[in-house]
Design a protein around this motif. Structure first.
Motif, short mmCIF file in Angstrom:
data_model
loop_
_atom_site.label_atom_id
_atom_site.label_comp_id
_atom_site.label_asym_id
_atom_site.label_seq_id
_atom_site.Cartn_x
_atom_site.Cartn_y
_atom_site.Cartn_z
N UNK A 249 0.93 -1.38 0.23
CA UNK A 249 0.33 -0.14 0.08
C UNK A 249 1.41 0.69 0.32
N UNK A 250 -0.08 2.67 0.16
CA UNK A 250 1.09 3.93 0.02
C UNK A 250 2.46 3.83 -0.91
N UNK A 251 2.37 4.18 -2.33
CA UNK A 251 2.92 3.18 -3.02
C UNK A 251 3.21 5.05 -3.68
N UNK A 252 4.78 5.78 -3.82
CA UNK A 252 5.36 6.88 -4.31
C UNK A 252 6.62 6.35 -4.46
N UNK A 292 4.24 -14.07 -11.94
CA UNK A 292 3.04 -13.70 -11.88
C UNK A 292 3.35 -12.72 -10.58
N UNK A 293 3.59 -12.52 -9.38
CA UNK A 293 3.79 -11.33 -8.43
C UNK A 293 4.91 -9.89 -9.24
N UNK A 294 6.07 -10.51 -9.97
CA UNK A 294 6.54 -9.63 -10.67
C UNK A 294 5.58 -8.50 -11.94
N UNK A 295 4.46 -9.61 -12.63
CA UNK A 295 3.53 -8.90 -13.36
C UNK A 295 2.28 -7.90 -12.95
N UNK A 299 2.54 -3.43 -13.02
CA UNK A 299 0.78 -3.13 -13.22
C UNK A 299 1.35 -2.22 -12.32
N UNK A 300 0.85 -2.52 -11.09
CA UNK A 300 0.37 -1.68 -9.98
C UNK A 300 1.82 0.01 -9.67
N UNK A 301 2.50 -0.43 -10.47
CA UNK A 301 3.48 0.83 -10.86
C UNK A 301 3.50 1.89 -11.50
N UNK A 302 2.95 1.13 -12.46
CA UNK A 302 1.94 1.57 -14.10
C UNK A 302 1.33 2.57 -13.72
N UNK A 303 0.17 1.72 -13.27
CA UNK A 303 -0.77 2.38 -12.62
C UNK A 303 -0.47 3.54 -11.32
N UNK A 304 -0.81 3.49 -11.18
CA UNK A 304 -0.89 4.09 -9.83
C UNK A 304 0.08 5.09 -9.82
N UNK A 305 1.34 4.98 -10.45
CA UNK A 305 2.78 6.58 -10.49
C UNK A 305 2.52 6.61 -12.06
N UNK A 306 1.67 6.33 -13.02
CA UNK A 306 1.56 6.80 -14.35
C UNK A 306 2.89 6.97 -15.15
N UNK A 307 4.48 6.28 -14.77
CA UNK A 307 5.60 6.06 -15.43
C UNK A 307 5.27 5.59 -16.33
N UNK A 308 6.90 6.03 -17.05
CA UNK A 308 6.99 5.17 -18.24
C UNK A 308 7.76 4.22 -18.02
N UNK A 309 7.53 2.94 -18.75
CA UNK A 309 8.98 1.86 -19.05
C UNK A 309 9.48 2.02 -19.71
N UNK A 310 10.76 1.52 -19.08
CA UNK A 310 11.85 1.13 -20.90
C UNK A 310 12.10 -0.27 -20.31
N UNK A 311 12.53 -0.80 -21.42
CA UNK A 311 12.95 -2.57 -21.23
C UNK A 311 13.99 -2.49 -21.76
N UNK A 336 -6.51 -14.02 -17.14
CA UNK A 336 -5.75 -12.91 -16.29
C UNK A 336 -5.27 -11.40 -17.30
N UNK A 337 -5.28 -11.26 -18.20
CA UNK A 337 -4.37 -10.40 -18.98
C UNK A 337 -4.37 -9.09 -18.75
N UNK A 338 -6.23 -8.57 -18.24
CA UNK A 338 -6.13 -7.55 -17.70
C UNK A 338 -5.93 -7.17 -16.77
N UNK A 339 -5.50 -7.97 -15.56
CA UNK A 339 -4.42 -7.95 -15.05
C UNK A 339 -3.50 -7.67 -14.75
N UNK A 340 -2.58 -8.42 -15.50
CA UNK A 340 -1.12 -8.61 -15.61
C UNK A 340 -0.78 -8.31 -17.02
N UNK A 341 -1.24 -7.64 -17.38
CA UNK A 341 -0.55 -7.19 -18.89
C UNK A 341 -0.13 -5.60 -18.20
N UNK A 342 0.80 -5.03 -18.80
CA UNK A 342 1.73 -3.52 -18.76
C UNK A 342 1.81 -2.82 -20.12
#
Length: 433
Positions: A249-252, A292-295, A299-311, A336-342
């Motif tokens: 919780x409380x990701x900043x 699954x845990x990393x995915x 996704x949580x980081x992307x959804x809550x922080x709205x940051x670009x991801x570079x691979x 489960x792609x709706x919950x796992x895909x970024x």
């Protein structure tokens, strides 16, 4: 005499710092700090990317809202996160239906959504794989399906016990509850995904998780089951990403982007050099194929922080395959792609065109095996790749040249070339696709 390769308009003009580093490498005079990182001078490209992604996300949300009233969307199976009480209610509904079938003389059977490739499709507007509505009947009275039906009944019982007691277990522990029946962990794992489809929930909702695999380090803090975690203070090893992501919780964060790294070796180089302090970022790795845990965490980081991801992955078909799993989901868990895909992860490197552009020497390039070439050719036929022309061109070049290279090939110029020159150059020029 071999003609020099002509520089195209899309190729970045390497900075003086990059050329000096290469000259120093050739003379054996490389030292740390050759290329100073002026974050503000190149992070503007990352910020532009962030605005582009936000615009695309808004368009995607509009598409999802339109699809909610469209009959064609009803032909897709989408699961959701359920709590223990909801999972128990669905489990009991399935078992009562099976019991009724037996009492009526029709025998024990389950109607299970088919997870085979033929029952999947890539939806371009959603940028992910989805499961269609095809089903298979597993009948206890059939010789062909009696074993799978038995395993499913046993897994349903075990999941019911976990949810009743409000506890979690690992996939490995689940396998060891009935080794003689399951025989191999792949069999219990496969049926576990079937059970999630049958109930209509995410796999994590079943309280069965994989062992910790992913690691995170850098400019992010969060609370894990009430404990404050600061990922800038996790040393070279980083913080293990917990399988119970619902307890985070409380990701900043004050990061500008997320750097997704394929391999542990590159992650350690970035962590030891404290790259996240020189360029504000969060660094994540799953040490190869993502769990699954990393995915879920990404996704949580992307959804809550709205940051670009570079691979950052190896220049081989498997590196690209790993990125595709993060982005559009895996075929085994398409339900489960709706919950796992970024979606919207950009391929920063190492790309086939980088091998010449950065002068990777021949001794650091590896010949592709027959299996590599087959994987590469198969991926060229994937809808996900076909709809991304820049990725298709890079993969086509890789297959044509029949050569690959690991991220570690950059160490030929010096152990810190990755953090001192390569990444700053790529980010400064917005050299991602």
């Amino acid at each position: 005499m071999v003609a020099k390769r002509k520089k195209t308009a899309t190729e970045p003009r390497l900075s003086t710092a990059s050329r000096k580093w290469k000259q120093a490498a050739e003379s054996g005079a490389v030292s740390s700090g050759t290329a100073a990182v002026d974050a503000e001078s190149f992070l503007n490209r990352v910020r532009e990317l962030k605005r582009e992604i936000e615009s695309r996300e808004a368009a995607k949300q509009r598409f999802i809202l339109q699809q909610s009233s469209d009959a064609s969307s009803a032909a897709r199976i989408e699961v959701r996160e359920l709590d223990c009480d909801q999972v128990l209610a669905e489990l009991e509904r399935v078992i009562l239906s099976a019991a009724k079938s037996i009492l009526e003389g029709r025998g024990l059977s389950y109607k299970v959504p088919r997870r085979s490739a033929g029952n999947q499709e890539y939806v371009e507007e959603l940028e992910r794989i989805v499961l269609k509505d095809g089903v298979a009947i597993r009948n206890f009275a059939s010789v062909a399906s009696v074993r799978k039906t038995t395993i499913m009944t046993r897994v349903l019982q075990l999941v019911h016990e976990l949810c009743t007691r409000r506890i979690h277990t690992t996939k490995r522990d689940l396998f060891y509850t009935d080794v003689k029946l399951f025989r191999q962990q792949t069999e219990s794992d496969d049926v576990l995904n079937d059970v999630a489809c049958l109930i209509g929930c995410t796999r994590n909702s079943l309280n069965v998780v994989a062992s910790e695999k992913g690691i995170v380090v850098g400019r992010v803090t969060f609370q894990e089951d009430g404990d404050l975690i600061d990922c800038t203070r996790m040393g070279v090893g980083g913080k293990a990403i917990p399988p119970y992501t619902d307890r985070i919780t409380n990701i900043t964060s004050d990061a500008e982007f997320i750097l997704l790294v394929e391999k542990d070796a590159a992650f350690m180089r970035l962590a030891e050099d404290r790259f996240y302090n020189r360029v504000k970022c969060i660094i994540v790795t799953a040490k190869g194929q993502p769990d699954v845990g990393t995915r879920l965490f990404l996704r949580r980081l992307k959804r809550e922080l709205h940051l670009p991801i570079l691979g950052l992955v190896d220049s081989d078909p498997y590196g690209l395959k790993i990125l595709s799993v993060y982005m559009s989901g895996s075929k085994g868990m398409s339900y489960d792609s709706a919950n796992l895909a970024t979606p919207d992860i950009k391929w920063l490197g190492i790309r086939p065109t980088d091998l010449d552009r950065y002068g990777i020497p021949e001794q650091c390039r590896l010949a592709m095996t027959e299996n590599d070439l087959k994987t590469g050719k198969d991926m060229l036929e994937e809808d996900f790749i076909k709809k991304n022309p820049a990725w298709h061109r890079e993969l086509s070049l890789m297959v044509k040249r029949k050569e690959k290279a690991e991220i570690q090939a950059l160490s030929n110029f010096g152990f810190q070339y990755l953090t001192e020159v390569y990444l700053p150059e790529k980010i400064r020029h917005g050299d991602w696709i």
